[in-house]
Design a protein around this motif. Structure first.
Motif, PDB file in Angstrom:
ATOM      1  N   ALA A 175       0.845  -1.210   0.000  1.00 36.76           N
ATOM      2  CA  ALA A 175       0.000   0.000   0.000  1.00 36.76           C
ATOM      3  C   ALA A 175       0.874   1.252   0.000  1.00 36.76           C
ATOM      4  CB  ALA A 175      -0.934  -0.014   1.211  1.00 36.76           C
ATOM      5  N   ARG A 176       1.939   1.218   0.812  1.00 39.94           N
ATOM      6  CA  ARG A 176       2.848   2.372   0.838  1.00 39.94           C
ATOM      7  C   ARG A 176       3.566   2.533  -0.506  1.00 39.94           C
ATOM      8  NH1 ARG A 176       7.169   3.144   4.634  1.00 39.94           N
ATOM      9  NH2 ARG A 176       7.372   0.943   5.225  1.00 39.94           N
ATOM     10  N   ILE A 177       3.935   1.413  -1.117  1.00 37.64           N
ATOM     11  CA  ILE A 177       4.615   1.481  -2.425  1.00 37.64           C
ATOM     12  C   ILE A 177       3.675   2.084  -3.464  1.00 37.64           C
ATOM     13  CG2 ILE A 177       5.572   0.086  -4.303  1.00 37.64           C
ATOM     14  CD1 ILE A 177       6.532  -1.893  -2.036  1.00 37.64           C
ATOM     15  N   ARG A 178       2.409   1.671  -3.445  1.00 32.60           N
ATOM     16  CA  ARG A 178       1.445   2.225  -4.408  1.00 32.60           C
ATOM     17  C   ARG A 178       1.312   3.739  -4.243  1.00 32.60           C
ATOM     18  NH1 ARG A 178      -1.705  -2.126  -2.757  1.00 32.60           N
ATOM     19  NH2 ARG A 178      -1.439  -3.867  -4.199  1.00 32.60           N
ATOM     20  N   ALA A 179       1.328   4.182  -2.984  1.00 33.30           N
ATOM     21  CA  ALA A 179       1.232   5.631  -2.742  1.00 33.30           C
ATOM     22  C   ALA A 179       2.436   6.353  -3.351  1.00 33.30           C
ATOM     23  CB  ALA A 179       1.132   5.912  -1.239  1.00 33.30           C
ATOM     24  N   GLU A 180       3.607   5.731  -3.250  1.00 33.49           N
ATOM     25  CA  GLU A 180       4.808   6.339  -3.855  1.00 33.49           C
ATOM     26  C   GLU A 180       4.693   6.369  -5.373  1.00 33.49           C
ATOM     27  OE1 GLU A 180       7.399   7.807  -2.298  1.00 33.49           O
ATOM     28  OE2 GLU A 180       6.264   7.478  -0.451  1.00 33.49           O
ATOM     29  N   ILE A 181       4.136   5.285  -5.944  1.00 33.54           N
ATOM     30  CA  ILE A 181       3.986   5.229  -7.404  1.00 33.54           C
ATOM     31  C   ILE A 181       3.051   6.353  -7.863  1.00 33.54           C
ATOM     32  CG2 ILE A 181       3.204   3.816  -9.357  1.00 33.54           C
ATOM     33  CD1 ILE A 181       3.882   1.319  -7.624  1.00 33.54           C
ATOM     34  N   ALA A 182       2.000   6.581  -7.078  1.00 30.50           N
ATOM     35  CA  ALA A 182       1.065   7.662  -7.433  1.00 30.50           C
ATOM     36  C   ALA A 182       1.780   9.005  -7.383  1.00 30.50           C
ATOM     37  CB  ALA A 182      -0.135   7.640  -6.475  1.00 30.50           C
ATOM     38  N   LYS A 183       2.593   9.214  -6.343  1.00 20.13           N
ATOM     39  CA  LYS A 183       3.343  10.471  -6.237  1.00 20.13           C
ATOM     40  C   LYS A 183       4.261  10.671  -7.423  1.00 20.13           C
ATOM     41  CE  LYS A 183       4.042  10.624  -1.313  1.00 20.13           C
ATOM     42  NZ  LYS A 183       5.105  10.407  -0.333  1.00 20.13           N
ATOM     43  N   LEU A 184       4.791   9.579  -7.933  1.00 21.13           N
ATOM     44  CA  LEU A 184       5.721   9.657  -9.073  1.00 21.13           C
ATOM     45  C   LEU A 184       4.972   9.778 -10.398  1.00 21.13           C
ATOM     46  CD1 LEU A 184       8.235   6.893  -7.887  1.00 21.13           C
ATOM     47  CD2 LEU A 184       8.665   9.361  -7.959  1.00 21.13           C
ATOM     48  N   LYS A 185       3.647   9.818 -10.320  1.00 21.12           N
ATOM     49  CA  LYS A 185       2.793   9.928 -11.504  1.00 21.12           C
ATOM     50  C   LYS A 185       3.072   8.831 -12.523  1.00 21.12           C
ATOM     51  CE  LYS A 185       2.532  15.000 -11.087  1.00 21.12           C
ATOM     52  NZ  LYS A 185       1.354  15.104 -10.223  1.00 21.12           N
ATOM     53  N   ALA A 186       3.292   7.624 -12.015  1.00 17.62           N
ATOM     54  CA  ALA A 186       3.501   6.484 -12.904  1.00 17.62           C
ATOM     55  C   ALA A 186       2.290   5.564 -12.813  1.00 17.62           C
ATOM     56  CB  ALA A 186       4.773   5.735 -12.510  1.00 17.62           C
ATOM     57  N   ASP A 187       2.116   4.720 -13.841  1.00 14.69           N
ATOM     58  CA  ASP A 187       1.040   3.736 -13.812  1.00 14.69           C
ATOM     59  C   ASP A 187       1.494   2.445 -13.152  1.00 14.69           C
ATOM     60  OD1 ASP A 187      -0.881   5.317 -15.270  1.00 14.69           O
ATOM     61  OD2 ASP A 187       0.403   5.006 -17.025  1.00 14.69           O
ATOM     62  N   ALA A 188       2.805   2.205 -13.216  1.00 13.74           N
ATOM     63  CA  ALA A 188       3.322   0.965 -12.624  1.00 13.74           C
ATOM     64  C   ALA A 188       4.793   1.122 -12.313  1.00 13.74           C
ATOM     65  CB  ALA A 188       3.110  -0.201 -13.591  1.00 13.74           C
ATOM     66  N   LEU A 189       5.217   0.370 -11.307  1.00  8.85           N
ATOM     67  CA  LEU A 189       6.633   0.330 -10.938  1.00  8.85           C
ATOM     68  C   LEU A 189       7.164  -1.055 -11.276  1.00  8.85           C
ATOM     69  CD1 LEU A 189       9.102   1.551  -9.274  1.00  8.85           C
ATOM     70  CD2 LEU A 189       8.109   0.373  -7.310  1.00  8.85           C
ATOM     71  N   VAL A 190       8.274  -1.098 -11.996  1.00  2.00           N
ATOM     72  CA  VAL A 190       8.957  -2.370 -12.207  1.00  2.00           C
ATOM     73  C   VAL A 190      10.002  -2.519 -11.110  1.00  2.00           C
ATOM     74  CG1 VAL A 190      10.474  -3.686 -13.716  1.00  2.00           C
ATOM     75  CG2 VAL A 190       8.575  -2.393 -14.680  1.00  2.00           C
ATOM     76  N   VAL A 191       9.908  -3.590 -10.339  1.00  4.41           N
ATOM     77  CA  VAL A 191      10.867  -3.827  -9.267  1.00  4.41           C
ATOM     78  C   VAL A 191      11.912  -4.793  -9.815  1.00  4.41           C
ATOM     79  CG1 VAL A 191      11.150  -4.416  -6.842  1.00  4.41           C
ATOM     80  CG2 VAL A 191       8.936  -3.566  -7.667  1.00  4.41           C
ATOM     81  N   SER A 192      13.057  -4.238 -10.183  1.00  2.00           N
ATOM     82  CA  SER A 192      14.105  -5.046 -10.818  1.00  2.00           C
ATOM     83  C   SER A 192      15.198  -5.433  -9.841  1.00  2.00           C
ATOM     84  CB  SER A 192      14.701  -4.286 -12.006  1.00  2.00           C
ATOM     85  OG  SER A 192      14.993  -2.947 -11.650  1.00  2.00           O
ATOM     86  N   ASP A 193      15.197  -4.815  -8.668  1.00  2.00           N
ATOM     87  CA  ASP A 193      16.202  -5.142  -7.652  1.00  2.00           C
ATOM     88  C   ASP A 193      15.625  -6.229  -6.747  1.00  2.00           C
ATOM     89  OD1 ASP A 193      17.915  -5.310  -5.545  1.00  2.00           O
ATOM     90  OD2 ASP A 193      17.903  -3.178  -5.048  1.00  2.00           O
ATOM     91  N   PRO A 194      16.219  -7.432  -6.741  1.00  2.00           N
ATOM     92  CA  PRO A 194      15.659  -8.521  -5.921  1.00  2.00           C
ATOM     93  C   PRO A 194      15.615  -8.181  -4.433  1.00  2.00           C
ATOM     94  CG  PRO A 194      17.345  -9.353  -7.442  1.00  2.00           C
ATOM     95  CD  PRO A 194      17.404  -7.860  -7.509  1.00  2.00           C
ATOM     96  N   HIS A 195      16.515  -7.278  -3.965  1.00  2.43           N
ATOM     97  CA  HIS A 195      16.426  -6.846  -2.562  1.00  2.43           C
ATOM     98  C   HIS A 195      15.074  -6.171  -2.320  1.00  2.43           C
ATOM     99  CE1 HIS A 195      20.757  -6.847  -3.546  1.00  2.43           C
ATOM    100  NE2 HIS A 195      20.950  -7.178  -2.295  1.00  2.43           N
ATOM    101  N   ALA A 196      14.656  -5.384  -3.283  1.00  2.00           N
ATOM    102  CA  ALA A 196      13.392  -4.658  -3.149  1.00  2.00           C
ATOM    103  C   ALA A 196      12.215  -5.633  -3.224  1.00  2.00           C
ATOM    104  CB  ALA A 196      13.287  -3.584  -4.231  1.00  2.00           C
ATOM    105  N   VAL A 197      12.325  -6.630  -4.095  1.00  2.00           N
ATOM    106  CA  VAL A 197      11.288  -7.661  -4.162  1.00  2.00           C
ATOM    107  C   VAL A 197      11.197  -8.372  -2.820  1.00  2.00           C
ATOM    108  CG1 VAL A 197      10.605  -9.830  -5.253  1.00  2.00           C
ATOM    109  CG2 VAL A 197      11.588  -7.987  -6.666  1.00  2.00           C
ATOM    110  N   ALA A 198      12.359  -8.751  -2.273  1.00  2.00           N
ATOM    111  CA  ALA A 198      12.395  -9.467  -0.999  1.00  2.00           C
ATOM    112  C   ALA A 198      11.735  -8.650   0.103  1.00  2.00           C
ATOM    113  CB  ALA A 198      13.849  -9.789  -0.618  1.00  2.00           C
TER     114      ALA A 198
END
Lengths: 612, 612
Positions: free
Chosen positions: B188-211
């Motif tokens: 939920a917090r990540i989605r809020a950040e994506i909205a702030k960045l005015k993006a439709d989606a975030l690609v999480v390419s760093d496995p640390h971030a996925v983890a």
């Protein structure tokens, strides 16, 4: 008895006739099929001090601050200023005509991107924006589908009927006994740099760089002996200097013609076009080169590379003659400061002195040296709460009596042919509070930490900046400006590339002169700043050391108010530094003082510190 | 008695069969009409530890260092490595086949720009280069008229016949009692950040971030519990997680399917294409997103914006559960360290201990905790001159006896489910020299300056870095690495975005864990480093303070060798810090130690300092 000739205390609150001026500009917009026009506070050299003939923003909006941009659309007009100037802009601009925007939080390009539509056609003068600045605007317009259109001459000039003529300050040769290196030798070094940069020619768009390279000084803007001029230095062959011939006496012209082809300013643009025509690679200074210059070269098929002007670094590293000049200037200026401080200490307790009185007295003592060419910037003289306004400039309207119990901050400098000075002292009238002493001492500890710093050659100012802040941080305090800026040699008091600041990423080099000026500002109450100029020097080698080390030699000579110091906050090393500095001040300046001032100085440099 | 299970001491000097491998690759080049191929040391996630299946550079060249690139042309082959690895590359690569270039002084893009011709066609694998990396290469090729051509699958894979399969480490759920925040709340917090960045989606390419985002940990690379995986998080709706199903036990899959659509890795590229097809704005992490990702989105008409992965900052700021876990992990790890130090002090004077003995003992004491999941990186254990090699890794070939009169530097860390540790201690065997004590004490003073620093909230690591160096500078010394790096929570021991370094321009935030590790290295003689992990905390308010202040709480608990300290170099405040730290170490760890070790610790934390 005292008089200021180089500084005016005029209040600039009278409102510009913005209504009719805006209307005339909008008529011009319509005539050209434009929907907007951008008006920066800038001249074609991106000068810090803009000559009257280039003050289009002030003419249009009434706003006279040192940074700002207006965007004029058909139905709206906006004035962008930074936090320092919000209040001033609201006073000076007609708020029924202009809305005020925050220059940093919503810069013009972001505003354009958010507010333009695809039908907009925005004009700008390519001589008043850097290449990068114009690129940002173009990108913002493109994002909305709007067009950004370079137009010259400037649209304002078509409607500014009483526009002052450009300045014609006479150019003087800067003597070798001050410059320390002939223009021929400098130009040879510059050509070697151009070759390293793999360019065919360097466009010198910064008049400071022109002044340094050709060993000339001018009188076209206030407080800095700048000759407004451009130059083109080819990697091989004769440079060209573009300057109004009316500024040149015969002997000066004769000397310059030994160095360069001296041409009219009108020949500059065709020369750039010709470089483009012959497919040359032209190096532009990214900090000062106008968008128009790049357009002229690229428009004819030439190539432009942008980067730091190599002259900036060469100019910042002072040679031994300039360093000797700086030391001499600081002794002269220190003696004038001491006369001022002694006078102030006698006069201030009467409770009648005002900020302007102090400014006039200090300028007079400096003029008494017989060698003062100008002050190096308008003196900042702030009593009590005025001291907390970092960029305060006293006017007849804001002038305050310096009352007992107050602190008085005075930041001033001089232009002498052998050197430029910049010094701030904070003085106490009557008994300072314990808080004032605590804050003053923390600022002093930061100042001493910079003055005593020893660091590997190549260290940046950013790496040293926190040393000046650490003692304020420990008390939950800080100051909102850099710790130090570069200083020219009978040139600008603000000079790049190095500075001591969070973002000061240029390396400090031996021979550079910088300010060391931590402060503390309590809004509505008082301001504190302690500023000396320092010279980057080789530090004495340490046994077992592996790196060449640098240190600072303090150039500025004037006592620091001992009664404002809480002694228990100082370490033994700090106290020793202070005592050594004061002994040096007394010893060096005493031969240049009358007996009474000499006695005052002896007392001021040795008297007891304040209470804890 | 002692054993290392997580670290190998294998010597990797055997030479790769580069001749036939190069020949096969060149045949493949010819077949495709290419004149060159670029081989980076990288995987599609830009991981610090690259799995065996992705070690194309090592397979081709024999070079096993952690950074490098090869450029293979028809007639030449070049291997680019940085200064750390020049010697190693010369040993590992066949110099009759490869010439060694300096990765920093002549990076591959500059080399290409200087050496290609317009007829060159250079291929690269767009999954192994970031968008920015590929842009640099493309620009360099374009400057010469050459073509840069993305090609997949990687050309190496066509000729690497015995390529290991990709890792299939089982994924485990990271329990809420360690993570402190549910994956639902994080998403939920990540989605809020994506909205702030005015993006439709975030690609999480760093496995640390996925983890972090999904509260999972994996076992695909050494020393970091990483699950190799991609994710796409739309601003609204269900995320997708791309991971090999063979890594998922049923309960794990079930839990993950509550959070996201769990898909095969092969579905990732089509999903990016689909985002492009529907004209979405997709945010990519500029540090880890492969060029291939941007091509997939843009190739179908989507828009890509690049910038910092918002998860990086969220992950770096530890919550109260993670902080409690870190404190517990450091007590556990500190007790193991103390057992090691006590053992070392008994065993070392015999003059028989080797570096590998010490590594094995330390890992064994850590395993004895019953909770060790892995070491957090290969232990750096350098006796005498080996200690001066900053990235030294002991092998059976380099192993040295730790001789009397030498210093021994040991830098190690552990992975526990509740926290990741990283600690360096420098130990003296026999009597250290006066120079060693002087250098050790200067390093310690820098360490203490960081540990005691108080600074306004929002200060960057760059602003603090020099505090750690100032005492070395004063002696003409310095160290050539950053002062501190971020540390994950049961994740990577090197974590962004903040660090304490000259270029550490990210703000320090409360809850971040960083290392504090100044050092000094005398080539051919000895190395010194003192490293504790510190947590950014709110500093106690100061009366009259105006700014929210932060400070560091030291997490690491282990004695610092008192016999290596020259007491006269310490100020009273520094001595007080050291004594308080040692009292805390003894008090906190004693309950976790046997009587003999407890007695040793009591002595080690209170014994006399060294001589001056």
């Amino acid at each position: 008895m005292f008089e200021a000739r180089f500084q005016s205390f005029e209040d600039r609150a009278e409102r510009a006739a913005s209504g009719p001026r805006l209307a005339a500009l909008r008529t011009e917009l319509a005539r050209r099929g434009l929907t907007g026009w951008i008006v920066p506070h800038a001249d074609p050299h991106q000068n810090e001090y803009v000559p009257a003939s280039e003050r289009r923003l002030a003419w249009l909006t009434g706003f006279t601050g040192s940074a700002g941009v207006a965007i004029i659309l058909i139905e709206r007009a906006l004035l962008f200023v930074d936090g320092r100037y919000t209040l001033q802009a609201r006073e000076q601009a007609d708020l029924s005509l202009f809305s005020i925007e925050h220059l940093v939080e919503t810069p013009p390009d972001r505003w354009l991107e958010q507010n333009l539509t695809a039908s907009d056609r925005i004009g700008y003068d390519p001589w008043l924006h850097t290449v990068e600045g114009a690129e940002k605007l173009a990108k913002a317009c493109a994002a909305t589908g709007a067009a950004l259109i370079p137009i010259e001459p400037d649209l304002i000039d078509a409607v500014w009927t009483d526009r002052p003529p450009p300045p014609l300050g006479p150019i003087k040769l800067h003597d070798l006994r001050f410059a320390g290196e002939s223009a021929e030798d400098k130009l040879a070094r510059i050509r070697a740099e151009i070759a390293k940069l793999k360019a065919d020619a360097l466009v010198v768009s910064d008049p400071h760089a022109v002044a340094w390279a050709f060993n000339i000084r001018g009188a076209d803007v206030a407080h800095t002996p700048l000759p407004l001029a451009f130059a083109i230095v080819p990697v091989q062959g004769r440079p060209s200097l573009y300057v109004d011939g009316r500024k040149l006496a015969n002997d000066v012209r004769h000397r310059l013609e030994e160095l360069a082809d001296v041409r009219a300013p009108a020949d500059f643009a065709p020369a750039l076009s010709a470089l483009g025509e012959s497919k040359k690679t032209v190096r532009l200074d990214q900090a000062t080169a106008a968008d128009a210059l790049a357009r002229l070269v690229i428009g004819r098929g030439g190539k432009v590379t942008r980067g730091a002007d190599p002259i900036a670094l060469m100019k910042a590293v002072k040679n031994s003659v300039e360093i000797a000049g700086a030391r001499a200037a600081h002794i002269r200026d220190g003696a004038a400061m001491v006369r001022f401080l002694a006078w102030f200490e006698r006069a201030a307790p009467g409770g009648k002195l005002t900020e302007i009185d102090a400014v006039e007295a200090l300028e007079t003592f400096r003029r008494d040296t017989g060698l003062l060419k100008d002050i190096s910037f308008p003196t900042i003289a702030g009593a009590g709460p005025d001291g907390a306004i970092v960029h305060y400039r006293v006017t007849s309207k804001t002038d305050r009596v310096i009352a007992p119990g107050e602190l008085f901050l005075i930041d001033s400098g001089a232009q002498y042919e052998d050197g430029t000075t910049d010094i701030t002292r904070t003085l106490a009238v009557g008994e300072p509070t314990a808080e004032m002493r605590d804050r003053f001492t923390r600022v002093l500890k930061g100042h001493i930490a910079i003055a005593r710093a020893v660091f590997p050659d190549g260290t940046t100012g950013a790496q040293l900046d926190s040393f000046a802040r650490q003692f304020l941080w420990a008390a939950g305090l800080d100051f909102d400006h850099g710790t130090g800026h570069g200083v020219g040699s009978y040139l600008s008091v603000h000079e790049g590339p190095a500075r001591i600041a969070k973002l000061g990423t240029s390396a400090l080099k031996r021979g550079m002169i910088l300010s060391n000026e931590p402060g503390y500002y309590k809004t509505g109450a008082y301001g504190i700043r302690i500023e000396n100029l320092v010279l980057v020097v080789e530090a004495p080698p340490v046994a077992g050391g592996e790196k060449p080390l640098d240190a600072f030699e303090t150039l500025t000579l004037a006592p620091i108010e001992r009664r404002l110091i809480a002694p228990q906050l100082l370490t033994a090393d700090e106290t020793a530094w202070l005592d050594r500095y004061h002994a040096r001040v007394a010893e060096t300046l005493s031969p240049h003082l009358d007996a009474e001032t000499r006695a005052w100085l002896a007392a001021a440099t040795t008297r007891p510190l304040g209470r804890d």
